[in-house]
Write a protein that holds these residues in place. Structure first.
Motif, PDB file in Angstrom:
ATOM      1  N   LEU A   4      63.817 -28.620  29.404  1.00 18.39           N
ATOM      2  CA  LEU A   4      62.965 -28.073  30.455  1.00 18.39           C
ATOM      3  C   LEU A   4      62.028 -27.013  29.880  1.00 18.39           C
ATOM      4  N   LYS A   8      57.994 -27.118  30.009  1.00 22.01           N
ATOM      5  CA  LYS A   8      57.231 -26.054  30.660  1.00 22.01           C
ATOM      6  C   LYS A   8      56.229 -25.435  29.695  1.00 22.01           C
ATOM      7  N   THR A  16      59.355 -20.433  37.737  1.00 26.47           N
ATOM      8  CA  THR A  16      60.567 -21.254  37.868  1.00 26.47           C
ATOM      9  C   THR A  16      60.604 -22.086  39.145  1.00 26.47           C
ATOM     10  N   ASP A  19      60.925 -25.900  38.571  1.00 30.17           N
ATOM     11  CA  ASP A  19      61.862 -26.362  37.544  1.00 30.17           C
ATOM     12  C   ASP A  19      62.532 -27.684  37.906  1.00 30.17           C
TER      13      ASP A  19
END
Length: 94
Positions: A4, A8, A16, A19
């Motif tokens: 992740l 990102k 966040t 996410d």
């Protein structure tokens, strides 16, 4: 499979609240690459893919992220880089 945090960073997302969405895109992109390589999805998740395969996954994640709206007024085309990154692995197991 890219993490992740890697996805990102690739997307230049520093919050966040997306996410879960980005993780689902990583999963979908990984399945897409596995399908393209004619591999079992489970095998793709268990292996440490080579850098070009990981780059193709991140490329697909970026495409999913940038084109997450269902409506567009232009034609969408596959990015040829995706196929070029994966071509050497298409007939081999990763």
């Amino acid at each position: 499979m890219p993490t992740l945090e890697q996805a990102k960073a690739h997307l230049r997302v520093d919050h966040t609240h997306e996410d879960d969405l980005i993780q689902r895109m990583i999963d979908a992109a990984t399945y897409s690459v596995a399908d393209y390589l004619d591999m079992a999805h489970e095998d793709m998740e268990l292996l440490a893919p080579p850098a070009p395969v990981e780059a193709a996954i991140l490329l697909r994640v970026a495409d999913l992220y940038e084109n997450r709206e269902a409506v567009t007024d232009r034609s969408l085309h596959d990015n040829p880089t995706f196929a070029r990154l994966l071509a050497p692995y298409r007939s081999l197991s990763v």
